[in-house]
Motif scaffolding. Sequence first.
Motif, short mmCIF file in Angstrom:
data_model
loop_
_atom_site.label_atom_id
_atom_site.label_comp_id
_atom_site.label_asym_id
_atom_site.label_seq_id
_atom_site.Cartn_x
_atom_site.Cartn_y
_atom_site.Cartn_z
N ASP A 1 0.85 -1.19 0.00
CA ASP A 1 0.00 0.00 0.00
C ASP A 1 0.88 1.24 0.00
OD1 ASP A 1 -1.79 2.03 0.45
OD2 ASP A 1 -2.47 1.33 2.41
N TRP A 2 1.05 1.88 -1.17
CA TRP A 2 1.89 3.07 -1.33
C TRP A 2 1.00 4.30 -1.36
CZ3 TRP A 2 1.97 6.78 -5.23
CH2 TRP A 2 3.08 7.65 -5.25
N ARG A 3 1.50 5.40 -0.78
CA ARG A 3 0.71 6.64 -0.76
C ARG A 3 1.62 7.86 -0.68
NH1 ARG A 3 -2.30 5.30 4.85
NH2 ARG A 3 -2.48 3.32 3.74
N ILE B 1 4.91 3.74 2.49
CA ILE B 1 4.28 2.43 2.29
C ILE B 1 3.70 2.01 3.63
CG2 ILE B 1 4.69 -0.01 1.83
CD1 ILE B 1 6.86 0.86 -0.16
N ARG B 2 2.41 1.73 3.65
CA ARG B 2 1.74 1.29 4.89
C ARG B 2 1.70 -0.22 4.91
NH1 ARG B 2 -0.82 -0.88 8.68
NH2 ARG B 2 -2.56 0.12 9.77
N ASP C 1 0.50 -3.79 6.48
CA ASP C 1 -0.67 -4.23 7.24
C ASP C 1 -0.25 -4.62 8.65
OD1 ASP C 1 0.09 -7.05 7.37
OD2 ASP C 1 -0.44 -7.16 5.25
N TYR D 1 4.97 1.82 8.96
CA TYR D 1 5.17 2.57 7.72
C TYR D 1 6.64 2.47 7.32
CZ TYR D 1 0.62 4.96 7.99
OH TYR D 1 -0.72 5.24 8.02
#
Length: 819
Positions: free
Chosen positions: A163-165, A353-354, A356, A365
Amino acid sequence: MEHVDAVVVGSGFGGSIAAYRLAEAGLSVVVLERGRAYAPGDFPRGPAQLGRAFWDPAENLYGMFDIWSFSDCDSVVASGLGGGSLIYANVMLRKDEDWFVHEQALPDGGYESWPVTRADLEPHYDAVERMIGVSPYPLSHAGFDDTLKTLAMRDAAAELGLDWRLPPLAVSFAPSPGAQPCQGVPLAGPAYGNLHGVPRRTCRLCGECDLGCNEGAKNSLDHTYLSAARHHGADLRTLHEVRRIRPRVGGGYDVQYVEHMPRGDEAVDDGDGPPRWTGPHTISCDRLVLAAGTYGTSYLLLKNRAAFPGLSGTLGTRFCGNGDMLAFLLRATDRSRTRPIRASRGPVITSAIRLDDGADGRGAYIEDGGYPEFVDYLVEGADMGPGRIARFLLRRLRNILTHDTNLSAEFADLIGRGELSGTSLPLLGMGRDVPDGRLRLRDGRLDVDWTGETSEDYYDRLRAIMRRIGDVLGAEYADSPPWWRKRVMTVHPLGGAPMGRHPGEGVCDAYGEVFGFPGLYVADGAALPGPVGANPSLTIAALADRMSTRILEGRASLAAPVAGAQAVKVSAVPVGASGTAPEPQETAGAAETRTGTGVPVAVSGGGRSFAGGPADEPPSVFEGRTSLWFVEEMRGRLAPGAARRAARGGGAGSSFSFRLTITIDDIDRFLTEPEHEARAEGWIEADMCGGRRPIARGSFNLFVPGETSEQRRMCYRLHFWDADDRPLTLAGRKEIQPGAPTRLWLDTSTLHARLLEGHVEEDGDEDATVVAAGTLRILPSDLVRMLTTFRTAGPDGAAAVTRFCRFFLGELWEVYGPG
C-alpha cells in the motif's frame, strides 16, 4: 514576582498549539523555550556552523540538535523556537483508528491502553492541518514528476503488492493555496504575519528539511502557530531554560528558569570559558503546560517529584521509540535499472508504504528518505576523504555521546566509504513497537531502561520488507550503524508521563491534565501511552488542540493541587504499566500541604464563564485535609421524551454512557454534612449529543434522604454542552429502597436518568424540558475496574478509606438489613 494566566514550557507540537489557542482566547501566555529562534537563512550550513549546531550549554553549544545516548538506544531531538518542527521531515499522518488500542497486553505485564479514540481527535486533526497547511508531494506536476526516489518507491510497492501513498506534508510547494506548484518562488504571507519578518519561498527540492529550511518552505511551527500566538499577545522567550517547577499555596504553579547568554559568535567561538546565564528567575501562573518534549518533560517531573506529592507511580513508564528504524539501499536504481536514484532531490520524505498489521497487530510505515544535496558533493569529492564536515561533526558527536563513542566512528566509516552518495536510498521505518521502557534518574541525569528485544518480531518484519524493496530496486540492503549492535536510534521518543483513565494507569488524563494537580498539563510526546505508529507530530498537535479546547471550556480550575496522593487497595490491586501496583511515593521534605479547594474560575473563550468547583468555597488552603477520589463508568440507553419505559430493554433508545472521576475534597466534611456532596468530572458520550462531550460542572450526592425515612438516593447532576453548543443537564438518581437484600445490586447499579434542556439546578427539574430519559447501569466488569481506582490525598489516607467504607456499608445495612 511576575504572574500570568499560563506558562508553556517548550515550543514544539504541543507547546505552540497551546500557546496559540490560549493567547487567542485572551489569556496572558508566556512561552519559555530553551533554544534560539531561527529565521530562514539562519540555519547552519558548512563545517564550522554545523560543528556548533548541537545543544550542550555546559560546552557553550546552543545549537538545534540535542543528542541523547542511553545504554540501549540513542535519540536526536531538537532545541529551538518551533521545537521538533525545525528538524523533522514534515510528514503529518493521522494515527490509524485500529492503533488506538484498549488494554493490549505487554510482554512483561500490564497493557498499552489509549483513553482517546480516532473519533475524539478527528476535529482536532482537521484544525491542525488547516492551520499548518499540508499537501501531498505534487508528483503529477511538471518539475516534480521526475523525483526518482518517489517513483522508485511507487514501483517497488506495486511489484510487491504493498500500500503506497503520498502522505500530507507540511511544506509549501505552491505560492498560495490553490496555485500551481512551482519551485523557489515567493510565498504569500498569512494575515497574522511572521515573527521572523523574513520572506519565505516555496520548496526547491534541496533535501535540507532535517537541517532546517533556509528557504522558509517548511511550514514549521515558528511560521504558523507561534507567529499567530505572538500576534495574539503571547510572549515568546527564547534561550529561557526551565529548571524547577512547583505548586503554589492556594493554587497555580511557580516556574524557575535561567536565561542563557551565549558568548559572542558561535560560528567562531572556540568553546573555551565557562557557560553564561542569568538567574534563576521565577514566574508564577494559574496553568502550567509542560511541552518540553518526551525527555524534557519527563526529566522535569522526575527531578521535581518531591514538590508533587502523590504524583502517579506510572511516571517514567510506557517509553518507546515509535518503532523507528533507519536502513540504506546502496547503489539503488529505478525499476528499469538504468538510472541511479538521487535521494537528495525532493523534500526528505515524499512517499510512504503502509504495512498491514499482521498477526500481532503491530503494523508500520516505510518512508523514502533523503539528505542535503551538498552531502553528495562532500562525500564524493576526491580530496575530501570521508569529508571535512563529516570528521568535524563526528568529533563533536563523540564528545557528546559519552555513553557510546563508537557510534560516531561507525557513521564516519559509513560516510567514508561514500555509500551515502547519490546511488543510495535511505529508508525510514516507524510503527508500533512495544512501549515497555522506563525513564528514571541516575545520579541526577535522565536514563532509559529499554531495548528493542521485546519488539524483535516487529523489527525483523520491517527489515525483511525493506530488503524486498531493495531487491526490486537492484540495491544492497544495509542496516544503520547503531543496529549493527542491536541499538535502536529514534527521533520519536514517546512516553514517560502517559495518559490514562485514572492515576493507577497514567500520570495525566485523556486531556493531558495531571491527576491530583489541577491546571498542570502534559502536552507533548511524554503523554502518549504507546507508539503512534505513524509520524507522531500531527497526533501530538491534535491532542494539544483537544487539551486547549478542554481548558477553554472550563475543565481546568484554579484549584490548588491535591497533596500526598497515594494509591489505596480496595479489594483489587491497581495495575500500572508494569502490571503491578505502583508504590506510594515518599513525600518527605515537601514544604507545604496543599489541597484541592475548587476555586471558581472565569475562563475567556466563546464568551462563557465556568465554575471550576463549589462556588461557595473561597480560595484558601486547608491544612491537614484528606481527599478521596475514584472513577465510575455507566452505560445504557435514553429515548426521546420524558418516559423511561421506551429506553428499557435492549434495543430501544440511543446509547448513552459516561465516565466520571468522583472527587471528595474533604472526607470528614463529606461524612458529616447531610448532602454528602462530591465533585463529578469527566465526559458523557452519546450520538444524540454529538459524540463525546466534556462535563463543564458536575456533582454527586451519596445516600441523601429519599421520599421516606427508609429510602436513600445517589444523585448525579452533570452540566455540559452538546456538539451544537446547546447547554444540557444529565440528572439521574439511584433509588435505594427497603426490600430483600437481593435488591442491593439492582438498586446500586441502576441509574434512572433524564436529559434536560439547559444547565438546570436541582430545584428546577420540575420545570425543565425533558429531552430524553432512560436507565444507565454499571456492569460487573466496570465495578471491578472502579474498585482499582480509589485514591486518597492528605494525612492518613487508609483511615479515610476505612471511614468512607464504613459509612457506605452502614447506610446499605440501614436500608437492606434485617428490620
